[in-house]
Design a protein around this motif. Structure first.
Motif, PDB file in Angstrom:
ATOM      1  N   VAL A   1      15.245  14.756  -6.071  1.00 44.66           N
ATOM      2  CA  VAL A   1      15.815  15.920  -5.416  1.00 44.66           C
ATOM      3  C   VAL A   1      14.641  16.691  -4.805  1.00 44.66           C
ATOM      4  O   VAL A   1      13.868  17.319  -5.513  1.00 44.66           O
ATOM      5  N   ALA A   2      14.496  16.591  -3.491  1.00 44.38           N
ATOM      6  CA  ALA A   2      13.367  17.221  -2.817  1.00 44.38           C
ATOM      7  C   ALA A   2      13.493  18.739  -2.883  1.00 44.38           C
ATOM      8  O   ALA A   2      14.588  19.293  -3.030  1.00 44.38           O
ATOM      9  N   ARG A   3      12.372  19.414  -2.801  1.00 42.81           N
ATOM     10  CA  ARG A   3      12.416  20.876  -2.834  1.00 42.81           C
ATOM     11  C   ARG A   3      13.252  21.376  -1.648  1.00 42.81           C
ATOM     12  O   ARG A   3      13.152  20.874  -0.537  1.00 42.81           O
ATOM     13  N   GLY A   4      14.103  22.339  -1.932  1.00 43.20           N
ATOM     14  CA  GLY A   4      14.997  22.857  -0.910  1.00 43.20           C
ATOM     15  C   GLY A   4      16.215  21.986  -0.660  1.00 43.20           C
ATOM     16  O   GLY A   4      17.023  22.298   0.220  1.00 43.20           O
TER      17      GLY A   4
ATOM     18  N   ALA B   1      13.095  24.981  -6.600  1.00 44.14           N
ATOM     19  CA  ALA B   1      11.694  25.046  -7.031  1.00 44.14           C
ATOM     20  C   ALA B   1      10.776  24.687  -5.869  1.00 44.14           C
ATOM     21  O   ALA B   1      11.223  24.372  -4.758  1.00 44.14           O
ATOM     22  N   ASP B   2       9.474  24.711  -6.118  1.00 47.07           N
ATOM     23  CA  ASP B   2       8.476  24.501  -5.075  1.00 47.07           C
ATOM     24  C   ASP B   2       7.986  23.069  -4.985  1.00 47.07           C
ATOM     25  O   ASP B   2       7.002  22.803  -4.298  1.00 47.07           O
ATOM     26  N   MET B   3       8.606  22.152  -5.698  1.00 47.03           N
ATOM     27  CA  MET B   3       8.230  20.748  -5.597  1.00 47.03           C
ATOM     28  C   MET B   3       9.444  19.882  -5.881  1.00 47.03           C
ATOM     29  O   MET B   3      10.455  20.348  -6.411  1.00 47.03           O
TER      30      MET B   3
ATOM     31  N   THR C   1      14.726  25.415 -11.159  1.00 47.87           N
ATOM     32  CA  THR C   1      13.783  26.470 -10.781  1.00 47.87           C
ATOM     33  C   THR C   1      12.556  26.393 -11.670  1.00 47.87           C
ATOM     34  O   THR C   1      12.552  25.747 -12.712  1.00 47.87           O
ATOM     35  N   GLU C   2      11.521  27.105 -11.230  1.00 51.13           N
ATOM     36  CA  GLU C   2      10.333  27.303 -12.061  1.00 51.13           C
ATOM     37  C   GLU C   2      10.192  28.795 -12.295  1.00 51.13           C
ATOM     38  O   GLU C   2      10.679  29.614 -11.500  1.00 51.13           O
ATOM     39  N   THR C   3       9.523  29.185 -13.358  1.00 50.41           N
ATOM     40  CA  THR C   3       9.448  30.603 -13.696  1.00 50.41           C
ATOM     41  C   THR C   3       8.091  30.929 -14.299  1.00 50.41           C
ATOM     42  O   THR C   3       7.408  30.058 -14.844  1.00 50.41           O
ATOM     43  N   MET C   4       7.715  32.180 -14.168  1.00 50.74           N
ATOM     44  CA  MET C   4       6.502  32.669 -14.803  1.00 50.74           C
ATOM     45  C   MET C   4       6.765  34.091 -15.258  1.00 50.74           C
ATOM     46  O   MET C   4       7.422  34.868 -14.567  1.00 50.74           O
TER      47      MET C   4
ATOM     48  N   TYR D   1       0.834  -1.200   0.000  1.00 50.77           N
ATOM     49  CA  TYR D   1       0.000   0.000   0.000  1.00 50.77           C
ATOM     50  C   TYR D   1       0.866   1.247   0.000  1.00 50.77           C
ATOM     51  O   TYR D   1       2.082   1.190   0.216  1.00 50.77           O
ATOM     52  N   THR D   2       0.221   2.396  -0.235  1.00 54.46           N
ATOM     53  CA  THR D   2       0.938   3.669  -0.315  1.00 54.46           C
ATOM     54  C   THR D   2       0.830   4.435   0.991  1.00 54.46           C
ATOM     55  O   THR D   2      -0.208   4.438   1.656  1.00 54.46           O
ATOM     56  N   LEU D   3       1.912   5.087   1.335  1.00 54.50           N
ATOM     57  CA  LEU D   3       1.959   6.031   2.445  1.00 54.50           C
ATOM     58  C   LEU D   3       1.915   7.448   1.883  1.00 54.50           C
ATOM     59  O   LEU D   3       2.223   7.680   0.710  1.00 54.50           O
ATOM     60  N   GLY D   4       1.544   8.396   2.717  1.00 56.77           N
ATOM     61  CA  GLY D   4       1.530   9.775   2.269  1.00 56.77           C
ATOM     62  C   GLY D   4       2.939  10.301   2.051  1.00 56.77           C
ATOM     63  O   GLY D   4       3.873   9.932   2.773  1.00 56.77           O
ATOM     64  N   TYR D   5       3.098  11.156   1.054  1.00 62.06           N
ATOM     65  CA  TYR D   5       4.378  11.795   0.805  1.00 62.06           C
ATOM     66  C   TYR D   5       4.122  13.183   0.226  1.00 62.06           C
ATOM     67  O   TYR D   5       3.404  13.323  -0.773  1.00 62.06           O
ATOM     68  N   ASP D   6       4.689  14.194   0.854  1.00 65.14           N
ATOM     69  CA  ASP D   6       4.493  15.579   0.417  1.00 65.14           C
ATOM     70  C   ASP D   6       5.616  15.964  -0.531  1.00 65.14           C
ATOM     71  O   ASP D   6       6.699  16.335  -0.117  1.00 65.14           O
ATOM     72  N   ARG D   7       5.326  15.893  -1.830  1.00 66.91           N
ATOM     73  CA  ARG D   7       6.340  16.231  -2.830  1.00 66.91           C
ATOM     74  C   ARG D   7       6.150  17.636  -3.376  1.00 66.91           C
ATOM     75  O   ARG D   7       6.846  18.065  -4.276  1.00 66.91           O
ATOM     76  N   GLY D   8       5.191  18.385  -2.771  1.00 61.65           N
ATOM     77  CA  GLY D   8       4.894  19.728  -3.229  1.00 61.65           C
ATOM     78  C   GLY D   8       3.818  19.712  -4.295  1.00 61.65           C
ATOM     79  O   GLY D   8       3.806  18.837  -5.161  1.00 61.65           O
TER      80      GLY D   8
END
Length: 502
Positions: free
Chosen positions: A462-465, A424-426, A380-383, A321-328
Motif C-alpha cells: 500500500v503506497a503512501r497516499g 503515513a509517509d512511506m 499512520t505514524e505518530t510521535m 538487477y534492481t531498479l530504483g523505487y521510491d517507497r519513502g
C-alpha cells in the motif's frame, strides 16, 4: 505528521510496554550524525565495508527430509538455533539458523498431505514461533505471537494442505517483540506446496530464489538495529540470493526457467528486471494465475512472492538487477537500491532441446461474490512527548498493537471488503494471516485503477497516499493477525487482531 517535522522533533523509538506498544526511549540510541552508538552512519559504514564473494554457482536450497513412513504425510523436524556462517573471507558471523542453515531448508509437500513438523526452540533466552506465511492452516497452528514456544522447549505444528492450496509460501518467526531481530539474524525459509497436476512444463525446472539482505560490521558480526532501522525498517548492505551474493546460473540458449521469487527481507523493496531475458508472470503469493501475463519489471515488497517463467533467447551473461523505487524514507542514510545485480545467468551458445510452450490457461480463479460488510483500516505514524523523551509508533486506526485486545470480529465463511488507507509517509506492505485475498482496486490522488490481473494474495503493498481495496474470506475460526510486513513497523505497533467466529 510530515516526515520532516517527524525528524526535526528529535525522534524516539519504540519497544515494548505492558500493552504491547513497542516503545523505546532515546537514552542509548541516536540518529546518524547525532552521537550515540546505535546510529547507522552510511559514510562510516562504507569505510569499513565488508566485501562478499560473488559469482559462485547458485546453490539449490537443501531439502527438509520427509521422515514419514507412509504416503500423504510429511513429518520432519525444524530447530531454530545459533550457528556460524562465513559470508566473507576470514570472518565468522554468528547467526540464527533453521537446522544449521540460513535460509532454512526448503520444505516441499503436496496438496492433500498432512504436515507434522516438530519445532525445537534452541535460541538462548528468547521465545520463538514458526509462522507459516500465507498457508491455510488452523489458527492454533499459525505461529502467531500469542502462542510462543519458550526457549529450550518444543512443539508440533500439524495441519492439512487442502486441495487448491499449491503455491509459494514461506516460514519465519513471529514472537512478540522479537520477530524483526530473529529474521534479520537468519530465520526464514521457503515452503512450496505442489499441485498433483501442474500445468507448467516440467522441462522448465523449478528454481527457488530467496532474497534476504545482510548487514555486517567490520568484524563480521551482524549489528543491532539503529534508530533509522526502527523508523524505516532494516535494509541491509548486501542482497543475497539463497544466501549468496550475485550467484551464477547456467542455461542453454532458448531455455525457459520457472523461477519462484521470495522477498524474505525485513524491509527492502525489490523492483526487478532482467537485462536480456523476457519475463512472464505465472503465479503470485497464493499460487498460479488464471493465465500468464507478460512483464518488463516487477515489484516485490517485503513478504511477497511471485512465480515467473524467464525465457533466455540470447547467448551471453544476463543479469537480474534492481531498479530504483521510491517507497519513502525518513532521515539520512537512504540506501542506494538501483543497479544492484542479484543474479547472473550464463546463457550458452548451444541450443536447448525442444522446449514446450507455456499453456495459455493455468487454472480457474473465481472472483469473490459481493461482500457482506466493509472495514476501513487507516495506517499512520505518530510521535509524542512524554516525561522521558519522545516516543514514536506505527498505528492502525490510531491504535498500536495490544496482544490482549481484539480489534475486529468476523464470521467464518463471510466475504468482507477491506479498505486499507495509507496516510503515513512511506509504503507499507499489508499482510493478513490465515487466508488469501483478492485485490480489486487501487486509488491514489483521486485516480482509481484495477489490478492488471486477478490473483490470490496474502501481502499487498500500500503506497503512501494510496488506498487499496481487497476482498477476503476467513474460513477457519480463531484469532488472526494483520499487519505491516516491514517487520520493525509491525513490532512498533502496526498490527491488529481479527477474531474469526464459527
Amino acid at each position: 505528521m510530515h516526515r520532516r517535522g517527524f525528524l526535526a522533533a528529535g525522534l524516539a523509538t519504540v519497544l515494548a510496554s505492558s500493552r504491547a506498544l513497542a516503545q523505546t526511549k532515546m537514552d542509548d540510541m541516536s540518529m546518524p550524525g547525532m552521537g550515540g552508538h546505535a546510529g547507522h552512519d552510511m559514510a562510516a559504514m562504507a569505510q569499513d565495508a565488508v566485501i562478499l564473494p560473488e559469482g559462485q554457482v547458485l546453490r539449490d536450497l537443501p531439502m527438509l527430509a520427509n521422515e514419514a513412513d507412509r504416503p500423504g504425510l510429511f513429518r520432519a523436524r525444524l530447530t531454530a538455533e545459533p550457528a556460524i556462517a562465513r559470508f566473507a573471507e576470514g570472518r565468522d558471523t554468528p547467526i540464527l539458523a533453521y537446522n544449521g542453515m540460513s535460509p532454512g531448508p526448503l520444505i516441499e509437500a503436496f496438496e492433500g498431505d498432512r504436515v507434522e513438523i516438530t519445532f525445537a526452540n534452541r535460541i538462548d533466552s528468547e521465545a520463538s514461533t514458526i509462522h507459516w506465511h500465507g498457508m491455510p492452516v488452523p489458527a492454533d497452528q499459525d505461529g502467531n505471537p500469542m502462542d510462543p514456544v519458550a526457549a529450550g522447549t518444543e512443539r508440533v505444528y500439524a495441519f492439512e494442505l487442502p486441495e487448491g492450496s499449491a503455491g509459494s509460501y514461506w516460514y519465519h518467526p513471529h514472537p512478540h517483540g522479537k520477530t524483526a531481530e530473529q529474521v534479520y539474524r537468519g530465520l526464514a525459509g521457503a515452503f512450496v506446496v505442489k499441485a498433483k497436476a501442474d500445468p507448467i512444463p516440467a522441462e522448465y525446472g523449478d528454481t527457488m530464489l530467496v532474497f534476504t539482505d545482510l548487514r555486517l560490521a567490520a568484524d563480521g558480526s551482524i549489528p543491532s538495529n539503529s534508530m533509522s532501522d526502527l523508523m524505516n525498517g532494516r535494509v541491509g548492505d548486501h542482497v543475497l540470493v539463497n544466501g549468496q551474493k550475485n550467484p551464477r546460473l547456467s542455461v542453454a540458449k532458448g531455455a525457459r526457467r520457472r523461477l519462484r521469487l521470495y522477498n524474505a527481507t525485513n524491509a527492502r523493496f525489490l523492483k526487478l528486471a532482467f537485462d536480456g531475458a523476457t519475463m512472464t508472470i505465472i503465479g503470485s503469493d497464493g499460487g498460479l494465475l488464471a493465465a500468464p501475463v507478460a512483464a518488463d519489471e516487477i515489484l516485490l515488497s517485503p513478504g511477497e512472492r511471485i512465480e515467473l517463467v524467464a525465457s533466455f533467447d540470447m547467448p551471453g551473461p544476463i543479469t537480474l538487477y534492481t531498479l530504483g523505487y521510491d517507497r519513502g524514507w525518513m532521515g539520512p542514510g537512504r540506501p542506494a537500491d538501483a543497479g544492484l545485480t542479484l543474479l547472473t545467468v550464463d546463457v550458452s551458445d548451444s541450443e536447448a532441446e525442444t522446449v514446450p510452450q507455456l499453456p495459455a490457461r493455468l487454472r480457474p480463479i473465481a472472483p469473490f461474490a459481493a461482500p457482506v460488510l466493509s472495514r476501513r483500516l487507516v495506517l499512520t505514524e505518530t510521535m509524542a512527548m512524554n516525561p522521558t523523551g519522545m516516543e514514536m509508533g506505527f498505528l492502525i486506526n490510531g491504535k498500536a498493537f495490544d496482544m490482549g485486545r481484539v480489534d475486529f470480529v468476523a464470521r467464518a465463511g463471510e466475504i468482507e471488503l477491506w479498505e486499507i488507507v495509507n496516510q503515513a509517509d512511506m509504503d507499507h506492505p499489508f499482510h493478513v494471516h490465515g487466508t488469501q485475498f483478492q485485490v480489486i482496486e487501487h486509488e491514489r490522488d483521486g485516480a482509481v485503477s484495477k489490478p492488471p490481473y486477478l490473483a490470490w494474495k496474502d501481502t499487498v503493498n500500500v503506497a503512501r497516499g494510496e488506498t487499496v481495496r481487497l476482498l477476503l474470506r476467513q474460513d477457519r475460526p480463531g484469532q488472526r493477525m494483520y499487519h505491516c510486513h516491514i517487520l520493525e513497523h509491525e513490532q512498533l505497533g502496526m498490527m491488529g487482531v481479527l477474531d474469526v467466529m464459527s
